[in-house]
Design a protein around this motif. Structure first.
Motif, PDB file in Angstrom:
ATOM      1  N   ARG A 190    -111.300 -59.244  31.277  1.00  0.00           N
ATOM      2  CA  ARG A 190    -111.370 -58.973  29.847  1.00  0.00           C
ATOM      3  C   ARG A 190    -112.393 -57.904  29.468  1.00  0.00           C
ATOM      4  O   ARG A 190    -112.471 -57.503  28.314  1.00  0.00           O
ATOM      5  CB  ARG A 190    -111.683 -60.274  29.086  1.00  0.00           C
ATOM      6  CG  ARG A 190    -110.600 -61.345  29.206  1.00  0.00           C
ATOM      7  CD  ARG A 190    -109.360 -60.967  28.407  1.00  0.00           C
ATOM      8  NE  ARG A 190    -108.276 -61.921  28.540  1.00  0.00           N
ATOM      9  CZ  ARG A 190    -108.121 -62.991  27.780  1.00  0.00           C
ATOM     10  NH1 ARG A 190    -109.000 -63.266  26.832  1.00  0.00           N
ATOM     11  NH2 ARG A 190    -107.096 -63.798  27.952  1.00  0.00           N
ATOM     12  N   GLY A 191    -113.210 -57.483  30.388  1.00  0.00           N
ATOM     13  CA  GLY A 191    -114.185 -56.443  30.094  1.00  0.00           C
ATOM     14  C   GLY A 191    -115.155 -56.849  29.002  1.00  0.00           C
ATOM     15  O   GLY A 191    -115.682 -57.964  28.987  1.00  0.00           O
ATOM     16  N   ALA A 192    -115.367 -55.948  28.035  1.00  0.00           N
ATOM     17  CA  ALA A 192    -116.337 -56.185  26.969  1.00  0.00           C
ATOM     18  C   ALA A 192    -115.962 -57.372  26.096  1.00  0.00           C
ATOM     19  O   ALA A 192    -116.832 -58.024  25.500  1.00  0.00           O
ATOM     20  CB  ALA A 192    -116.465 -54.931  26.102  1.00  0.00           C
ATOM     21  N   ALA A 193    -114.676 -57.694  26.013  1.00  0.00           N
ATOM     22  CA  ALA A 193    -114.247 -58.826  25.195  1.00  0.00           C
ATOM     23  C   ALA A 193    -114.868 -60.129  25.681  1.00  0.00           C
ATOM     24  O   ALA A 193    -115.055 -61.071  24.901  1.00  0.00           O
ATOM     25  CB  ALA A 193    -112.729 -58.940  25.200  1.00  0.00           C
ATOM     26  N   SER A 194    -115.209 -60.184  26.961  1.00  0.00           N
ATOM     27  CA  SER A 194    -115.787 -61.409  27.527  1.00  0.00           C
ATOM     28  C   SER A 194    -117.148 -61.743  26.937  1.00  0.00           C
ATOM     29  O   SER A 194    -117.603 -62.890  27.036  1.00  0.00           O
ATOM     30  CB  SER A 194    -115.901 -61.274  29.050  1.00  0.00           C
ATOM     31  OG  SER A 194    -114.631 -61.077  29.630  1.00  0.00           O
ATOM     32  N   GLU A 195    -117.797 -60.759  26.322  1.00  0.00           N
ATOM     33  CA  GLU A 195    -119.111 -60.991  25.733  1.00  0.00           C
ATOM     34  C   GLU A 195    -119.021 -61.557  24.317  1.00  0.00           C
ATOM     35  O   GLU A 195    -120.023 -61.969  23.744  1.00  0.00           O
ATOM     36  CB  GLU A 195    -119.899 -59.667  25.701  1.00  0.00           C
ATOM     37  CG  GLU A 195    -120.040 -58.983  27.054  1.00  0.00           C
ATOM     38  CD  GLU A 195    -120.712 -59.892  28.069  1.00  0.00           C
ATOM     39  OE1 GLU A 195    -121.716 -60.554  27.717  1.00  0.00           O
ATOM     40  OE2 GLU A 195    -120.234 -59.944  29.230  1.00  0.00           O
ATOM     41  N   LEU A 196    -117.824 -61.592  23.753  1.00  0.00           N
ATOM     42  CA  LEU A 196    -117.633 -62.089  22.389  1.00  0.00           C
ATOM     43  C   LEU A 196    -117.413 -63.599  22.395  1.00  0.00           C
ATOM     44  O   LEU A 196    -117.045 -64.179  23.413  1.00  0.00           O
ATOM     45  CB  LEU A 196    -116.425 -61.395  21.751  1.00  0.00           C
ATOM     46  CG  LEU A 196    -116.547 -59.890  21.533  1.00  0.00           C
ATOM     47  CD1 LEU A 196    -115.193 -59.297  21.134  1.00  0.00           C
ATOM     48  CD2 LEU A 196    -117.598 -59.588  20.467  1.00  0.00           C
ATOM     49  N   PRO A 197    -117.648 -64.255  21.256  1.00  0.00           N
ATOM     50  CA  PRO A 197    -117.345 -65.689  21.174  1.00  0.00           C
ATOM     51  C   PRO A 197    -115.885 -65.949  21.537  1.00  0.00           C
ATOM     52  O   PRO A 197    -114.983 -65.252  21.052  1.00  0.00           O
ATOM     53  CB  PRO A 197    -117.620 -66.022  19.705  1.00  0.00           C
ATOM     54  CG  PRO A 197    -118.563 -64.964  19.242  1.00  0.00           C
ATOM     55  CD  PRO A 197    -118.195 -63.722  19.994  1.00  0.00           C
ATOM     56  N   SER A 198    -115.659 -66.924  22.373  1.00  0.00           N
ATOM     57  CA  SER A 198    -114.306 -67.181  22.860  1.00  0.00           C
ATOM     58  C   SER A 198    -113.644 -68.292  22.052  1.00  0.00           C
ATOM     59  O   SER A 198    -114.280 -69.267  21.652  1.00  0.00           O
ATOM     60  CB  SER A 198    -114.339 -67.563  24.338  1.00  0.00           C
ATOM     61  OG  SER A 198    -115.164 -68.689  24.557  1.00  0.00           O
ATOM     62  N   VAL A 199    -112.339 -68.125  21.818  1.00  0.00           N
ATOM     63  CA  VAL A 199    -111.590 -69.101  21.036  1.00  0.00           C
ATOM     64  C   VAL A 199    -110.262 -69.375  21.723  1.00  0.00           C
ATOM     65  O   VAL A 199    -109.613 -68.467  22.248  1.00  0.00           O
ATOM     66  CB  VAL A 199    -111.369 -68.607  19.589  1.00  0.00           C
ATOM     67  CG1 VAL A 199    -110.615 -67.277  19.561  1.00  0.00           C
ATOM     68  CG2 VAL A 199    -110.616 -69.645  18.765  1.00  0.00           C
TER      69      VAL A 199
END
Length: 440
Positions: A190-199
């Motif tokens: 997921r790249g940078a998306a992995s650093e965001l809150p996951s839902v």
């Protein structure tokens, strides 16, 4: 998985010599289309009608709504249901937009069937009044369930799916610049998306009926026989999920709703910007308490294994399913996953009943999508497709044959009083709903 949905917007529908899509006009060869419907010998009567927003037409009893589609490269639009089992959610699918195929019973309705008004007061209560609709009015020889309150409606529902595939196929050699791309890589890529809150989204499709044939289907598999499982959202958008025949109608998710699930699309819009959208946990609704507890445990385990920070739980239905709904909310909160729920309410005609059958103090973030018990009064319509008497005669949720104070749902002049419960897919928990709450 990467899915491209190529959209062909329908400005108008007409009958003609050839089924084709040209410059926004869908022309339907009525004779050919009815031949597709009648491929099932159980269909004893079928006719097609075109209805559009603003037409003074009432549809009753409405059983199903489907978006016409075509799978590029071959294969069924609904794998495991209308054809061989194959992976959904990859590749390219064509869609005829701004329209649906509606399936309406010529006579017999049931608990799970509903009403659509294309104009007037009733039009605001259902999304399908906004669409151009090709309406299949049909009957079958499924005598064993004609006078049963709960009907499988198999012949009619499958006829609707075949008709939707037939219409969608007219786009097979066409191109469009309107393309929706749904591309959600593997969890570990997921790249940078992995650093965001996951839902993660938890869907609870209708699956209460222990007898097979009434429930929503997952790749043709009856969801009552399903344990919670992880699915890619593209699968849901691309024909893996089929609406069942049992559920009070305003709470129901039609196949069209699965194909266009607004909450899934909104999470896609936010993916990589504000959240990391992990995917779908497809759960179920059960009858016995141990089954409900087991499903909640599976959901909580999957969410934590996926690394979810938060979850959205979406319930199809109310009443007994509320225990599954709140059970999942509590189980997720217990393992540290911040959770909100989407559901409708049932307060009873007097407004004094508990809105949700089951509640818990940890279920403190629930979005209400409407009250199934709201009274609706509708004037007569010039045209009725189907049989209006079904609302009171056949045990539809929201209708009644006679009430000591209110009289019958269907009055002699064709006007109606009913609960919102009888409005076809009226509460739209999937994300279409425009209803809100007011405090007094």
């Amino acid at each position: 998985m990467k899915l491209d949905i190529v959209n062909f917007h329908v400005r108008d529908i007409q009958f003609g010599a050839k089924t084709e899509y040209v410059d926004g006009i869908l022309t339907v060869n009525k004779e050919e289309a009815l031949a597709v419907v009648k491929e099932d010998s159980h269909i004893t009567f079928a006719d097609l009608h075109i209805v559009k927003p603003g037409d003074e037409v009432r549809l009753m009893p409405v059983k199903e709504a489907i978006e016409p589609r075509h799978r590029v490269g071959g294969g069924p639009v609904f794998p495991g249901v209308t054809g061989k089992l194959m992976q959904a959610g990859n590749g390219t699918t064509h869609a005829l937009k701004d329209m649906s195929v509606l399936v309406v019973g010529k006579h017999w309705g049931g608990f799970q069937d509903g009403l659509i008004d294309m104009a007037g007061e009733g039009a605001k209560y259902t999304y399908f009044s906004q669409l151009k609709n090709l309406v299949l009015v049909a009957d079958s020889d499924e005598l064993f369930e004609q006078k049963e309150q709960q009907k499988k409606n198999r012949a009619l529902r499958w006829a609707g799916m075949r008709l939707a595939e037939y219409l969608g196929a007219c786009t097979k050699d066409l191109t469009s610049t309107d393309v929706e791309t749904y591309d959600l890589p593997a969890l570990n890529k997921r790249g940078a998306a992995s650093e965001l809150p996951s839902v993660v989204m938890v869907l609870q499709p209708q699956s209460q009926m222990e007898e097979l044939g009434y429930n929503d289907l997952n790749y043709g598999w009856d969801c009552n026989r399903m344990l919670p499982t992880f699915m890619h959202p593209n699968e849901v958008l691309d024909g893996a999920m089929i609406s069942g025949s049992f559920m009070p109608c305003s709470s129901k998710w039609s196949t069209y709703d699965f194909q266009n699930f607004p909450m899934i699309k909104r999470l896609y819009q936010e993916h990589g910007k504000t959240v990391n959208f992990l995917g779908i946990i497809m759960s179920n609704l059960n009858v016995a308490l141990d089954q409900k507890d087991r499903a909640a445990l599976f959901v909580a385990q999957m969410a934590t294994s996926l690394g979810a920070d938060s979850a959205i739980v979406v319930e199809e239905g109310y009443g007994n399913p509320d225990a599954d709904f709140t059970g999942c909310l509590v189980a997720l909160e217990n393992v540290g996953v911040k959770t909100i729920g989407l559901s409708n309410e049932c307060t009873g005609r007097d407004g004094a009943s508990q809105p949700l059958v089951s509640m818990d103090e940890k279920a403190d973030a629930i979005v209400s999508c409407g009250n199934v018990s709201d009274f609706i009064t509708l004037p007569p319509m010039k045209v009725v497709l189907g049989e209006l008497e079904a609302l009171g005669r056949d045990g539809l949720s929201g209708g009644w044959a006679h009430d000591e104070k209110l009289g019958p749902s269907v009055r002699p002049d064709g006007s109606i009083i009913m609960e919102n419960n009888a409005m076809f897919c009226g509460d739209q928990v999937v994300g279409w709903s425009t209803k809100t709450m007011k405090e007094f």
